[in-house]
Design a protein around this motif. Structure first.
Motif, PDB file in Angstrom:
ATOM      1  N   ALA A 111      38.977  52.080  53.900  1.00  9.63           N
ATOM      2  CA  ALA A 111      38.991  51.820  52.459  1.00  9.63           C
ATOM      3  C   ALA A 111      37.549  51.637  52.016  1.00  9.63           C
ATOM      4  O   ALA A 111      36.815  50.849  52.606  1.00  9.63           O
ATOM      5  N   ARG A 112      37.159  52.380  50.982  1.00 10.10           N
ATOM      6  CA  ARG A 112      35.784  52.289  50.496  1.00 10.10           C
ATOM      7  C   ARG A 112      35.735  51.473  49.208  1.00 10.10           C
ATOM      8  O   ARG A 112      36.586  51.609  48.350  1.00 10.10           O
ATOM      9  N   ALA A 113      34.718  50.650  49.115  1.00  5.77           N
ATOM     10  CA  ALA A 113      34.488  49.871  47.892  1.00  5.77           C
ATOM     11  C   ALA A 113      33.192  50.364  47.257  1.00  5.77           C
ATOM     12  O   ALA A 113      32.165  50.473  47.932  1.00  5.77           O
ATOM     13  N   THR A 115      32.321  49.046  44.046  1.00  5.04           N
ATOM     14  CA  THR A 115      31.880  47.940  43.183  1.00  5.04           C
ATOM     15  C   THR A 115      32.221  46.627  43.869  1.00  5.04           C
ATOM     16  O   THR A 115      33.048  46.585  44.794  1.00  5.04           O
ATOM     17  N   TRP A 116      31.615  45.550  43.416  1.00  6.44           N
ATOM     18  CA  TRP A 116      31.895  44.237  43.976  1.00  6.44           C
ATOM     19  C   TRP A 116      33.349  43.836  43.738  1.00  6.44           C
ATOM     20  O   TRP A 116      33.998  43.270  44.610  1.00  6.44           O
ATOM     21  N   ASP A 117      33.879  44.145  42.567  1.00  9.03           N
ATOM     22  CA  ASP A 117      35.274  43.814  42.260  1.00  9.03           C
ATOM     23  C   ASP A 117      36.230  44.525  43.223  1.00  9.03           C
ATOM     24  O   ASP A 117      37.242  43.948  43.641  1.00  9.03           O
ATOM     25  N   GLN A 118      35.909  45.781  43.580  1.00  4.72           N
ATOM     26  CA  GLN A 118      36.753  46.516  44.524  1.00  4.72           C
ATOM     27  C   GLN A 118      36.700  45.880  45.912  1.00  4.72           C
ATOM     28  O   GLN A 118      37.721  45.791  46.594  1.00  4.72           O
ATOM     29  N   GLU A 121      38.849  42.753  45.804  1.00  4.22           N
ATOM     30  CA  GLU A 121      40.263  43.115  45.737  1.00  4.22           C
ATOM     31  C   GLU A 121      40.778  43.576  47.102  1.00  4.22           C
ATOM     32  O   GLU A 121      41.869  43.183  47.527  1.00  4.22           O
ATOM     33  N   LEU A 122      40.003  44.390  47.789  1.00  4.57           N
ATOM     34  CA  LEU A 122      40.413  44.891  49.106  1.00  4.57           C
ATOM     35  C   LEU A 122      40.600  43.745  50.100  1.00  4.57           C
ATOM     36  O   LEU A 122      41.585  43.710  50.844  1.00  4.57           O
ATOM     37  N   ARG A 126      44.538  43.282  49.632  1.00 10.33           N
ATOM     38  CA  ARG A 126      45.038  44.471  50.341  1.00 10.33           C
ATOM     39  C   ARG A 126      45.019  44.325  51.859  1.00 10.33           C
ATOM     40  O   ARG A 126      45.906  44.828  52.550  1.00 10.33           O
TER      41      ARG A 126
END
Length: 249
Positions: A111-113, A115-118, A121-122, A126
């Protein structure tokens, strides 16, 4: 509930099989490699720490007899905040470990992020929903840190709570990488919140002629520093053919 001696804790830790990182200098400073019941924070040079995650993702898939964590249906979770996951490097290294490149890649859930929010969230929501995870590799957990405001650190606490959730669920080996704090020579980006979460802290600095590994913190190993020298670059020889006279005089 009874008390246990510190020496008993030490003996128990020493008896747990270790997993090689694929980096001989890191293995040496950790006296053999990663221990499954510890959380590792490797911080500093992005290239070196990412390569360690990639080789660990492969080695962990080897059988117990061959120094891995066993094959089967177990998976590796790779959360990429540095955007440096390279399937070609993983495939090539898998071949050197007598593993199938395709099966090795199939067992790595990526899973790639961006942004910091992503990233938050991960990790917060997740990660803990995954099943049969034996290794969690988090590349650049604070690379996308937006600022040093209170809200950002609260976000980091939420992300760490998500890591703790899967830690209590499947007890995987957890290895986290982070950049060095731009205002410090020895602290990770993420400050005390991040460094206090890790059981083992290793600072990796890429210098001009060598890579420096510093064991900052470990439950039962002393602080230590090791150096891996880079191979000297050979000077390019001037070809003898088709040289003009001014090359000789």
């Amino acid at each position: 509930m009874s008390f246990h001696s510190g020496f008993g804790f030490y003996k128990k830790g020493k008896s747990i099989p270790l997993l090689s990182s694929g980096d001989s200098t890191l293995d040496e400073i950790l006296q053999g490699g990663f221990q499954k019941d510890l959380v590792y924070l490797l911080y500093g040079d992005k290239k070196v720490t990412t390569n360690i995650l990639l080789t660990t993702a492969v080695i962990s898939q080897k059988s117990f007899l061959n120094g891995g964590l066993g094959g089967g249906g177990n998976k590796i979770a790779f959360i990429d905040g540095n955007n440096r996951f390279n399937p070609y490097d993983v495939s090539k290294f898998a071949v050197t470990q007598n593993l199938s490149p395709s099966k090795t890649l199939e067992n790595i859930l990526i899973a790639r992020a961006f942004t910091w929010d992503q990233m938050v969230e991960l990790l917060e929501n997740r990660l803990s929903k995954l099943e049969h995870i034996k290794v969690v590799l988090i590349s650049g957990i604070t690379t996308l840190f937006q600022s040093y405001e209170k809200q950002t650190f609260e976000d980091l606490l939420r992300a760490i709570s998500g890591i703790k959730a899967i830690l209590s669920k499947t007890k995987p080996l957890i290895i986290i990488t982070a950049p060095l704090n731009e205002y410090s020579l020895f602290r990770p980006k993420g400050g005390k919140i991040l460094s206090h979460f890790g059981n083992v802290l290793v600072l990796i600095n890429d210098k001009d002629r060598f890579i420096e590994y510093t064991l900052i913190q470990h439950p039962f190993l002393q602080e230590k520093k090791l150096v891996k020298w880079k191979p000297a670059e050979s000077k390019r020889k001037v070809p003898l053919r088709n040289l003009t006279l001014d090359c000789w005089f």
